[in-house]
Design a protein around this motif. Structure first.
Motif, PDB file in Angstrom:
ATOM      1  N   MET A   1      39.478  37.878  11.424  1.00 45.04           N
ATOM      2  CA  MET A   1      39.153  36.528  11.020  1.00 45.04           C
ATOM      3  C   MET A   1      39.728  36.218   9.646  1.00 45.04           C
ATOM      4  O   MET A   1      40.226  35.132   9.427  1.00 45.04           O
ATOM      5  N   SER A   2      39.638  37.156   8.692  1.00 50.27           N
ATOM      6  CA  SER A   2      40.116  36.874   7.342  1.00 50.27           C
ATOM      7  C   SER A   2      41.629  36.698   7.313  1.00 50.27           C
ATOM      8  O   SER A   2      42.151  35.954   6.503  1.00 50.27           O
ATOM      9  N   GLY A   3      42.357  37.364   8.223  1.00 54.07           N
ATOM     10  CA  GLY A   3      43.804  37.182   8.299  1.00 54.07           C
ATOM     11  C   GLY A   3      44.176  35.774   8.738  1.00 54.07           C
ATOM     12  O   GLY A   3      45.122  35.185   8.247  1.00 54.07           O
ATOM     13  N   ASP A   4      43.383  35.235   9.690  1.00 52.83           N
ATOM     14  CA  ASP A   4      43.610  33.867  10.165  1.00 52.83           C
ATOM     15  C   ASP A   4      43.333  32.858   9.048  1.00 52.83           C
ATOM     16  O   ASP A   4      44.090  31.907   8.860  1.00 52.83           O
ATOM     17  N   LEU A   5      42.257  33.087   8.301  1.00 53.02           N
ATOM     18  CA  LEU A   5      41.921  32.202   7.184  1.00 53.02           C
ATOM     19  C   LEU A   5      43.013  32.252   6.116  1.00 53.02           C
ATOM     20  O   LEU A   5      43.439  31.217   5.606  1.00 53.02           O
ATOM     21  N   ALA A   6      43.484  33.429   5.814  1.00 51.98           N
ATOM     22  CA  ALA A   6      44.545  33.579   4.810  1.00 51.98           C
ATOM     23  C   ALA A   6      45.819  32.866   5.257  1.00 51.98           C
ATOM     24  O   ALA A   6      46.500  32.211   4.459  1.00 51.98           O
ATOM     25  N   ALA A   7      46.136  32.964   6.547  1.00 53.99           N
ATOM     26  CA  ALA A   7      47.331  32.284   7.067  1.00 53.99           C
ATOM     27  C   ALA A   7      47.175  30.770   6.979  1.00 53.99           C
ATOM     28  O   ALA A   7      48.117  30.065   6.597  1.00 53.99           O
ATOM     29  N   ARG A   8      45.985  30.260   7.310  1.00 50.95           N
ATOM     30  CA  ARG A   8      45.748  28.805   7.221  1.00 50.95           C
ATOM     31  C   ARG A   8      45.812  28.331   5.770  1.00 50.95           C
ATOM     32  O   ARG A   8      46.330  27.262   5.480  1.00 50.95           O
ATOM     33  N   GLN A   9      45.252  29.142   4.850  1.00 49.58           N
ATOM     34  CA  GLN A   9      45.317  28.787   3.430  1.00 49.58           C
ATOM     35  C   GLN A   9      46.773  28.763   2.946  1.00 49.58           C
ATOM     36  O   GLN A   9      47.172  27.859   2.210  1.00 49.58           O
ATOM     37  N   ALA A  10      47.554  29.725   3.366  1.00 54.95           N
ATOM     38  CA  ALA A  10      48.964  29.772   2.982  1.00 54.95           C
ATOM     39  C   ALA A  10      49.719  28.554   3.514  1.00 54.95           C
ATOM     40  O   ALA A  10      50.564  27.974   2.817  1.00 54.95           O
ATOM     41  N   GLU A  11      49.405  28.131   4.741  1.00 55.98           N
ATOM     42  CA  GLU A  11      50.032  26.932   5.309  1.00 55.98           C
ATOM     43  C   GLU A  11      49.661  25.691   4.503  1.00 55.98           C
ATOM     44  O   GLU A  11      50.508  24.824   4.252  1.00 55.98           O
ATOM     45  N   LEU A  12      48.383  25.598   4.105  1.00 55.15           N
ATOM     46  CA  LEU A  12      47.933  24.445   3.320  1.00 55.15           C
ATOM     47  C   LEU A  12      48.604  24.430   1.943  1.00 55.15           C
ATOM     48  O   LEU A  12      49.066  23.385   1.490  1.00 55.15           O
ATOM     49  N   VAL A  17      52.429  22.200  -2.081  1.00 55.84           N
ATOM     50  CA  VAL A  17      53.321  22.419  -3.218  1.00 55.84           C
ATOM     51  C   VAL A  17      54.765  22.752  -2.865  1.00 55.84           C
ATOM     52  O   VAL A  17      55.613  22.743  -3.745  1.00 55.84           O
ATOM     53  N   ALA A  18      55.050  23.058  -1.621  1.00 59.42           N
ATOM     54  CA  ALA A  18      56.411  23.476  -1.291  1.00 59.42           C
ATOM     55  C   ALA A  18      57.050  22.655  -0.184  1.00 59.42           C
ATOM     56  O   ALA A  18      58.075  23.040   0.367  1.00 59.42           O
ATOM     57  N   GLY A  19      56.457  21.524   0.168  1.00 59.52           N
ATOM     58  CA  GLY A  19      57.058  20.664   1.182  1.00 59.52           C
ATOM     59  C   GLY A  19      56.910  21.175   2.604  1.00 59.52           C
ATOM     60  O   GLY A  19      57.628  20.736   3.497  1.00 59.52           O
ATOM     61  N   GLY A  20      55.975  22.094   2.819  1.00 59.03           N
ATOM     62  CA  GLY A  20      55.747  22.614   4.159  1.00 59.03           C
ATOM     63  C   GLY A  20      55.093  21.579   5.062  1.00 59.03           C
ATOM     64  O   GLY A  20      54.566  20.566   4.590  1.00 59.03           O
ATOM     65  N   PRO A  21      55.109  21.836   6.372  1.00 58.64           N
ATOM     66  CA  PRO A  21      54.481  20.892   7.306  1.00 58.64           C
ATOM     67  C   PRO A  21      52.963  20.897   7.161  1.00 58.64           C
ATOM     68  O   PRO A  21      52.369  21.882   6.724  1.00 58.64           O
ATOM     69  N   LEU A  22      52.364  19.805   7.536  1.00 55.11           N
ATOM     70  CA  LEU A  22      50.905  19.674   7.492  1.00 55.11           C
ATOM     71  C   LEU A  22      50.301  20.594   8.553  1.00 55.11           C
ATOM     72  O   LEU A  22      50.651  20.503   9.721  1.00 55.11           O
ATOM     73  N   PRO A  23      49.405  21.499   8.149  1.00 53.32           N
ATOM     74  CA  PRO A  23      48.779  22.386   9.140  1.00 53.32           C
ATOM     75  C   PRO A  23      47.864  21.603  10.073  1.00 53.32           C
ATOM     76  O   PRO A  23      47.306  20.575   9.693  1.00 53.32           O
ATOM     77  N   PRO A  24      47.695  22.093  11.282  1.00 55.83           N
ATOM     78  CA  PRO A  24      46.798  21.406  12.215  1.00 55.83           C
ATOM     79  C   PRO A  24      45.367  21.402  11.694  1.00 55.83           C
ATOM     80  O   PRO A  24      44.927  22.340  11.036  1.00 55.83           O
ATOM     81  N   GLY A  25      44.682  20.305  11.961  1.00 53.55           N
ATOM     82  CA  GLY A  25      43.284  20.191  11.583  1.00 53.55           C
ATOM     83  C   GLY A  25      43.051  19.539  10.230  1.00 53.55           C
ATOM     84  O   GLY A  25      41.914  19.392   9.807  1.00 53.55           O
ATOM     85  N   PHE A  26      44.112  19.145   9.538  1.00 52.59           N
ATOM     86  CA  PHE A  26      43.966  18.499   8.234  1.00 52.59           C
ATOM     87  C   PHE A  26      44.390  17.044   8.352  1.00 52.59           C
ATOM     88  O   PHE A  26      45.391  16.726   8.994  1.00 52.59           O
TER      89      PHE A  26
END
Length: 148
Positions: A1-12, A17-26
């Protein structure tokens, strides 16, 4: 579970700050507002490290910086200002005050755009936008200001 949270935080973070795509659910509007606020904060930090560049651009500073920085991850305020000043120089849009500040920085330190700046040990001469600066024994002096 913590790996999934870390991945979602990294996407956000990438979206903010880096022009990445908007993660799902935001929701797009709050993320866009936070992104703009972070760019304004970053512009203020860079202006503290590069006051002459910011002053030379005057009221255009926030828009110039945020347009340049949008989609670029930060390398720190000093390096972001240096990279912006070089970009403006390359496009012949660097204001005279910014040219003087860049010439002084280039005379004082080596910066290749990839690694942090390092102080020069040997005498150095730097020219930017008509401004000329020299560094001898660790002291930097502007020999010729940029034409106004």
């Amino acid at each position: 579970m913590s790996g999934d949270l870390a991945a979602r935080q990294a996407e956000l973070v990438a979206a903010l700050v880096a022009g990445g795509p908007l993660p799902p659910g935001f929701a797009p509007a709050p993320v866009a507002a936070a992104r703009r606020a972070l760019l304004r904060k970053r512009a203020g930090d860079v202006a503290r490290h590069w006051p002459l560049l910011a002053a030379g651009l005057g009221p255009a500073w926030p828009a110039t910086f945020t347009t340049w920085a949008d989609g670029r991850p930060t390398n720190g305020s000093l390096r972001d200002g240096w990279d912006l000043a070089r970009d403006l120089r390359d496009r012949d849009t660097l204001p005279p005050l910014g040219a003087e500040e860049l010439a002084e920085r280039e005379a004082a330190s080596r910066y290749d755009g990839r690694r942090p700046p390092r102080p020069r040990r040997l005498p150095a001469l730097a020219r930017t936008g008509g401004a000329v600066a020299v560094q001898v024994a660790g002291r930097v002096r502007l020999l010729r200001p940029a034409p106004r």
